[in-house]
Design an enzyme around this catalytic site. Structure first.
Site, PDB file in Angstrom:
ATOM      1  N   LYS A 139       1.160  -1.041  -0.021  1.00  0.00           N
ATOM      2  CA  LYS A 139       0.440  -0.279   0.152  1.00  0.00           C
ATOM      3  C   LYS A 139       0.502   1.156   0.129  1.00  0.00           C
ATOM      4  O   LYS A 139       1.918   1.365   0.474  1.00  0.00           O
ATOM      5  CB  LYS A 139      -0.613  -0.072   1.236  1.00  0.00           C
ATOM      6  N   HIS A 142       0.522   6.656   2.452  1.00  0.00           N
ATOM      7  CA  HIS A 142      -0.965   7.913   3.092  1.00  0.00           C
ATOM      8  C   HIS A 142       0.000   9.108   3.778  1.00  0.00           C
ATOM      9  O   HIS A 142       0.795   8.810   4.395  1.00  0.00           O
ATOM     10  CB  HIS A 142      -1.780   7.779   2.944  1.00  0.00           C
ATOM     11  N   HIS A 145       0.253   8.129   7.095  1.00  0.00           N
ATOM     12  CA  HIS A 145       1.790   7.658   7.739  1.00  0.00           C
ATOM     13  C   HIS A 145       2.758   9.165   7.870  1.00  0.00           C
ATOM     14  O   HIS A 145       4.260   8.936   8.544  1.00  0.00           O
ATOM     15  CB  HIS A 145       2.427   7.325   6.566  1.00  0.00           C
TER      16      HIS A 145
END
Length: 581
Positions: A139, A142, A145
């Site tokens: 993933k 984004h 984080h």
RNA sequence: GCGCCCGUAGCUCAGCUGGAUAGAGCAUCGGACUUCUAAUCCGACGGUCGAGGGUUCGAAUCCUUCCGGGCGCGCCA
């Protein structure tokens, strides 16, 4: 990538850090008061006056007055009268006793200490483990984080500066049933070509597609479960090889982001790293007598610890869970590092999880769990709602950085068209804006992600700090004078900079407070004050082109102090410090 | 329903282990570039610190109730 080496240059703390900055004056004030008043020094908490003009330290006299049955204002007046420490004036202001340091003395002391290598250091000799960032593979990182990454890295630097032995761990999310889903999706729709081109983008697409298909196709969850069981079986099968490839490709992409932030980890260990310890952990839990079976699953009842929700360590179909792996990781780290504290920089939404697995460890008799601390931070939300990978409502971290750098580039083109290193500077300014925006707020508060806010370069922003630093560099570059000898500077020539000296002098205190509260914003706010005072200073006090060499030297020393302090603070926060912009 | 977090100026936020007239930035308005970078500086405007109650010599700060918002609450992580 820009030549961003700032963090590597940060001076190591000396073994015997002396009190510096304003701390230098606090000790004699307290000692003098304690001696003449015959009270314990620990009761003399010096505070900061409401206004800087009142002095640098304050002592409210209420509680002493109460104990002595006297009027606080009278007491303050008497004490002010009796107080005698060289260079420090005590003034009673009603019930407050304020201490003002002579301007020249303050300037000389702060200048000297801020130019020393051990400025704002400590000798707290202990081992601190910081777990932060911890993205999930497959993933994209984004904006969510960003907080753990930037806050965790800042805290790690704070403790390093204060003398701790710091161990930075990136606890990659590379294990769990979600990877069964991913592998199942890959087996159905995966494309090697797409994977090579843009690994995370392709894996994300597969993940999203899985969740959509799952609604119609009932055989899919079974495939996913089977794939995860194959993963956990430990055999060298095709599933495992696929998963390994996903991990490697993902880590490679993450590395690019970390490089832009100037962050390095001591250990990048996925949850899978603790895999071979899981059996032992379950045995250990069982032998501790805390395991119970409930509806086919293995749970630890935590009602004795005041937690209603039990901690699940094994599912009914035999796979381990998040908590199992966190318990294993914690125990393994305890045995490996014998830490004095271990900080988990993880979102506030996981508070219950940390309470649970700490309580579980406590029930097992693991006393050391008290050294573990969850450092929660508020959520980043979009105006439309919570970020969600599945709903596609995400902004990737690199997108935010790219956007910021792009805007920074426009600003550089406009403001400094002659600059030779535009691309590098734009990178630093963009990244600095994003990082500082995150760190200047209290970490517990939720933030609504607003492009306009994040990409602002004016006012209380990262670029403002950078600008201050760059201005100093520019003045020093143009000075063309040999470095002044500190001892030869007449403190009288430093006049006009009291606000700046006070602000700089408060940095050591701010760092200690930030470390203690685990709150980077304390340093960020202190640095903003220094920058503001600095900008006023060089606006009011011209350095170059004066007839007076001694004055020029004195002011150059001030500019050098400001430059170094800004650099130090920005290094601590992880804000790049370009020398021109 | 239960638990945790948050609520301060039009907006974004500092200040919170109790202390003196609650501070910044943005926005708005006014001023400062023939001299070290105007990504700046100086000034004005702007607040019943969500509401009530309590503790205290003193509450934005601590306790409590309520209101509003966010997050979490066994086989995801």
């Amino acid at each position: 990538m820009p030549p961003y080496t700032g963090l590597l240059e940060m001076p190591k703390p000396l073994a015997t850090a002396q009190p510096n900055g304003l701390d230098f004056f606090a000790a004699p004030i307290r000692a003098a008061l304690a001696a003449s008043l015959d009270v314990d020094e620990s009761l003399l908490q010096l505070e900061r006056p409401r206004q800087e003009a009142l002095g640098q330290f304050a002592l409210p006299c209420f509680r002493f007055a109460k104990a002595a049955g006297k009027n606080p204002a009278e007491l303050a007046a008497n004490w002010a009268e009796a107080f005698s420490v060289e260079h420090i004036t005590a003034t009673a202001a009603g019930p407050f006793l304020n201490f003002s340091i002579d301007e020249d003395r303050l300037a000389a002391v702060v200048l000297e200490s801020a130019l020393r290598e051990d400025f704002a250091t400590g000798n707290e000799d202990c081992t601190t483990v910081v777990e932060f960032s911890s993205p999930n593979i497959a993933k994209p990182m984004h904006v969510g984080h960003m907080r753990t990454t930037v806050i965790g890295a800042a805290l790690a630097r704070f403790y390093t500066r204060l003398g701790h032995h710091v161990i930075k761990i990136n606890h990659i999310g590379d294990w769990g049933s979600q990877f069964g889903k991913l592998v199942a999706a890959w087996q159905r729709w995966g494309s090697n070509e797409e994977l090579e081109k843009a690994p995370i983008a392709h894996l994300l697409a597969l993940y999203v597609r899985y969740h959509e298909a799952e609604k119609q196709d009932e055989s899919l969850p079974a495939e996913a479960k089977k794939a995860f069981q194959e993963l956990e079986s430990g055999d060298d099968n095709q599933t495992r090889a696929t998963w390994k490839k996903f991990t490697e490709l993902s880590l490679r992409e993450f590395e690019q982001v970390y490089a832009r932030f100037g962050i390095e980890f001591d250990f990048v260990r996925g949850e899978s790293w603790y895999e071979d310890k899981l059996t032992d952990i379950l045995t250990w839990l069982d032998s501790s007598g805390v395991l119970k079976e409930d509806a086919g699953a293995q749970i630890i009842d935590l009602t004795a610890e005041g937690i209603k929700t039990p901690c699940l360590v094994k599912t009914a179909h035999g796979t381990t869970l998040y908590a199992t792996r966190d318990i294993a990781a914690a125990k393994s780290r305890w045995e490996e590092f014998k830490f004095d504290q271990m900080l988990y920089v993880v979102g506030a939404e996981q508070t219950l999880h940390f309470q649970q697995f700490k309580a579980a460890l406590k029930l097992c008799g693991a006393e050391w769990q008290e050294k573990m601390e969850h450092i929660p931070f508020g959520l980043i939300r979009m105006a439309e709602g919570k970020l969600s990978t599945r709903a596609g409502r995400v902004i990737s971290l690199s997108e935010v950085l790219d956007r910021a750098v792009e805007l920074a580039r426009e600003a550089v083109d406009k403001k400094n068209p002659e600059l030779a290193t535009k691309a590098e500077v734009a990178e630093m300014v963009g990244v600095g804006a994003v990082v500082f925006h995150d760190l200047k707020h209290q970490r517990q508060k939720d933030v609504v992600f607003d492009w306009k806010e994040v990409l602002s370069f004016e006012g209380d922003t990262g670029p403002y700090l950078q600008y201050t630093h760059a201005r100093c560099c520019s003045i020093l570059r143009k000075a063309e004078r040999s470095e002044p000898v500190l001892e030869e500077i007449d403190p009288k020539l430093l006049r006009g900079g009291k606000d700046l000296f006070v602000a700089v002098g408060r940095l050591p205190q701010a760092l200690r407070e930030a470390a203690q509260k685990r709150e980077p914003n304390t340093v960020a706010q202190a640095l903003l004050k220094i920058a503001a005072a600095g900008n006023s200073y060089y606006r009011e006090n011209r350095v170059l082109g004066l007839d007076d060499d001694a004055l020029t030297d004195a002011r150059l020393a001030v500019i050098d102090m400001l430059r170094r302090t800004m650099k130090l603070g920005m290094d601590l926060l992880g804000v790049p410090a370009p020398e021109e912009m």
